[in-house]
Write an enzyme that holds these catalytic residues in place. Structure first.
Site, PDB file in Angstrom:
ATOM      1  N   HIS A  74      -2.628   3.058  -4.345  1.00 18.17           N
ATOM      2  CA  HIS A  74      -2.234   2.398  -3.797  1.00 18.17           C
ATOM      3  C   HIS A  74      -0.976   2.113  -3.407  1.00 18.17           C
ATOM      4  O   HIS A  74      -0.192   1.092  -3.282  1.00 18.17           O
ATOM      5  CB  HIS A  74      -3.301   1.714  -3.220  1.00 18.17           C
ATOM      6  CG  HIS A  74      -4.436   2.137  -2.476  1.00 18.17           C
ATOM      7  ND1 HIS A  74      -4.207   2.839  -0.776  1.00 18.17           N
ATOM      8  CD2 HIS A  74      -5.818   1.870  -2.716  1.00 18.17           C
ATOM      9  CE1 HIS A  74      -6.019   2.983  -0.985  1.00 18.17           C
ATOM     10  NE2 HIS A  74      -6.442   2.563  -2.098  1.00 18.17           N
ATOM     11  N   GLU A  89     -10.355   2.580  -5.726  1.00 19.20           N
ATOM     12  CA  GLU A  89      -9.392   3.676  -5.302  1.00 19.20           C
ATOM     13  C   GLU A  89      -8.042   4.643  -6.119  1.00 19.20           C
ATOM     14  O   GLU A  89      -6.768   5.325  -5.082  1.00 19.20           O
ATOM     15  CB  GLU A  89      -9.175   3.827  -3.677  1.00 19.20           C
ATOM     16  CG  GLU A  89     -10.509   3.553  -2.518  1.00 19.20           C
ATOM     17  CD  GLU A  89     -10.194   3.349  -1.468  1.00 19.20           C
ATOM     18  OE1 GLU A  89     -11.143   3.974  -0.554  1.00 19.20           O
ATOM     19  OE2 GLU A  89      -8.434   3.765  -0.645  1.00 19.20           O
ATOM     20  N   ASP A  99       0.891  -1.515   0.345  1.00 19.73           N
ATOM     21  CA  ASP A  99       0.165  -0.153   0.258  1.00 19.73           C
ATOM     22  C   ASP A  99       0.897   1.676   0.088  1.00 19.73           C
ATOM     23  O   ASP A  99       1.919   1.229  -0.168  1.00 19.73           O
ATOM     24  CB  ASP A  99      -1.227  -0.100   1.525  1.00 19.73           C
ATOM     25  CG  ASP A  99      -2.108   0.955   1.014  1.00 19.73           C
ATOM     26  OD1 ASP A  99      -2.742   1.625   0.640  1.00 19.73           O
ATOM     27  OD2 ASP A  99      -3.544   0.103   1.603  1.00 19.73           O
TER      28      ASP A  99
HETATM   29  C1  ACM Z   1     -11.417  -0.756   0.713  1.00 28.17           C
HETATM   30  O1  ACM Z   1     -11.332  -0.576   1.500  1.00 28.17           O
HETATM   31  N1  ACM Z   1     -10.673   0.227  -0.089  1.00 28.17           N
HETATM   32  C2  ACM Z   1     -10.730  -1.774  -0.636  1.00 28.17           C
END
Ligand code: ACM
Length: 547
Positions: A248, A321, A177
């Site tokens: 991420h 995201e 991440d």
């Molecule tokens: C997530 O909670 N961004 C998968």
């Protein structure tokens, strides 16, 4: 229920007497159950202090425990019979025998979860009964975010034991991440040299003014991961690794700046992120980026073999995201959209994911991603982790894709467990033990045919505000016990579920968790040392959002 089994089995028929397990009790593991025998022998010898002599014949284990495969039973199903001949655990496969062995451990009492005997005069008994059991769902999972806060290897092994005790069978490891890269990749050493640690860490929600000025980091070596995968396999748990792309990814970009959109941001100046939220620094959508991640995934496939356990062919590639601002601003990204003949940035993400869908399929593997991978068109073989509610899962199931249900409104265990002021760093929705117990993974609007696409469910444990194992335990338990029952047991419709009955069984289950050393949230709320006074959660002001 005197047996207080969690998750609840399909059927229990009580008998009259009890089986006594003594110095003379043997342990017989029939063909195909040897691994379960080793596991059970280790657990029972440690907890009881009894010898559990290995029997070569079932008859030698009369008055003891016998394990066997029973071809008539379905995969993962088991039958446990305790009668005058001792205890017989039969399973449709070794996984079923293991689940039955875990039931036996619960029947022995909470002390069976300790690692050494606590009383010399303890009499070990199993009531005479027959348990018939089988899981509702094939995918019964837990996602651990080891990227935001690193969980050392020992902690992951401990969680595998905790999962097995709850008949869960998929560990989804969120390995990368913005705030950390946790897997050694030999051809790209900077991913861990640079990407596995950050100089400081935001304490609480990103609006909090507090910082922990100690560096935070850690990663799993390749042998650590092989050990984790093998340890999981012994417990019939599959480990699904997640390498999150194309969002991420700031930790990877900090290590290799060419992975970022260097025509719009000075990627060489980026460091591993030290705070929380959705990060704009996403991967550059280039052929070079694809090649780089093929290199990463080649090593990942080697570490997580397809035949290691349940759902082991799956590789999670994230996809969540990914803010497209940099792609919109980047001449290189716009040129890529044009040269690929794509409509827009969503289609570019779809191209990116589609590449790895094909790449994994060519290697006999399957891609799974968060439901944003639906944007711009879902790759043909992809499965979906439905997290933004049920909608993504419904769309994917209707299109014939496999789905794992993990809506954030229901089973995100980073969310607060109570509306009161004592919850440590309260995040998002209030999701009590009862709420999780009444979670239904299969959306009502699906047809019977579409329902078969729901592989199962998992709880997700994001660790922005969980800095150590105690915090992870607090958020995860007892709610994971409820999720396990939702995933395993044939429960009625949510409104008709017997939550008071579950709570009664939990009284005994808390004793098991105590014996296992789990720092769960007590039913009455956190004692002072489990609170975090003064650390902001989210929302910062006002009531938590309604589900
Ligand atoms: C997530 O909670 N961004 C998968």
């Amino acid at each position: 229920m005197p047996t207080a089994l969690i998750p609840a089995p399909r059927g229990v028929v009580a008998g009259a007497g009890e089986t006594r397990l003594t110095e003379d009790s043997g342990l017989y593991a029939g063909a195909g159950t040897e691994g379960v025998g080793r596991w059970l022998g280790g657990v029972l010898r440690a907890a009881t202090g009894l010898p559990w002599r290995e029997a070569r014949e079932p008859a030698e284990a009369r008055d003891g425990v016998r394990l066997a495969l029973a071809p008539g039973l379905a995969p993962e199903a088991y039958r446990l019979v305790s009668d005058r001949t001792g205890v017989l655990v039969e399973g449709g496969d070794a996984a079923g025998v293991l689940h039955g062995a875990q039931t036996l451990r619960q029947l022995l009492g909470a002390d069976a979860f300790r690692r050494a005997p606590v009383r010399r005069d303890r009499v070990w008994t199993v009531p005479h009964l027959t348990v018939e059991d089988a899981p509702r769902f094939r995918w019964r999972g837990l996602m651990l975010d080891v990227a935001r806060h690193f969980m050392p290897k020992e902690g992951v092994l401990r969680y595998l034991d905790l999962m097995s005790a709850h008949k869960l069978n998929v560990l989804h490891l969120h390995l990368t991440d913005d705030q950390g890269w946790r897997v050694e990749i030999q051809r790209y050493p900077r991913l861990t040299e640079v990407g596995s640690w950050r100089a400081r860490t935001k304490i609480g929600h990103r609006a909090s003014p507090l910082w922990d000025d100690r560096p935070h980091g850690g990663h799993y070596t390749q042998d650590d991961l092989r050990e984790i995968v093998a340890y999981a396999a012994e417990r019939h748990i599959g480990v699904v690794p997640e390498i999150d792309v194309p969002g991420h990814s700031q930790a990877a970009i900090a290590a290799y700046p060419e992975l970022g959109n260097s025509d719009v941001v000075d990627t060489a100046a980026l460091t591993v992120w030290d705070t929380w939220g959705i990060n704009p620094n996403v991967l550059a959508p280039t052929e070079d980026t694809l090649r780089f991640y093929e290199g990463v995934l080649e090593e990942v496939l080697d570490l997580f073999p397809a035949d290691a356990g349940p759902f082991s062919p799956f590789v999670h590639i994230g996809g969540d995201e990914c803010v497209k601002d940099q792609w919109r601003a980047s001449p290189a990204a716009r040129e890529q959209i044009a040269s690929l003949g794509l409509a827009d940035e969503d289609a570019l993400q779809s191209w990116f994911i589609g590449h790895f869908d094909r790449w994994l399929a060519e290697r006999g593997r399957r891609l799974i991603g968060w439901d944003e991978i639906l944007q711009g068109g879902l790759a043909p073989g992809a499965a979906v982790s439905s997290w933004r509610g049920y909608a993504g899962g419904v769309t994917a199931a209707r299109a014939g894709h496999d789905v794992v249900m993990c809506p954030e409104q229901q089973v995100y265990l980073d969310h607060r467990q109570d509306a009161g002021p004592d919850e440590p760093v309260p995040i998002g929705y209030v999701r009590t033990l009862e709420d999780v117990y009444r979670f239904e993974p299969v959306p009502a609007e699906l047809t019977p045919e579409e329902r078969t696409r729901v592989l199962g469910t998992q709880a997700n444990v994001w660790t922005e505000v969980m800095e150590d194992q105690g915090r992870v335990d607090y958020q995860t338990f007892p709610r994971l016990a409820a999720l396990a029952e939702v995933a395993w047991s044939e429960l009625p419709a949510p409104a008709d579920r017997d939550f008071p009955g579950f709570e009664r069984r939990m009284t005994e289950h808390y004793r098991r968790l105590d014996a296992l050393g789990v720092a769960y949230r007590p039913p009455g709320g956190p004692p002072p040392w489990q609170r975090r006074p003064g650390v902001l959660g989210r929302p910062v002001d006002g009531p938590p959002p309604a589900v």
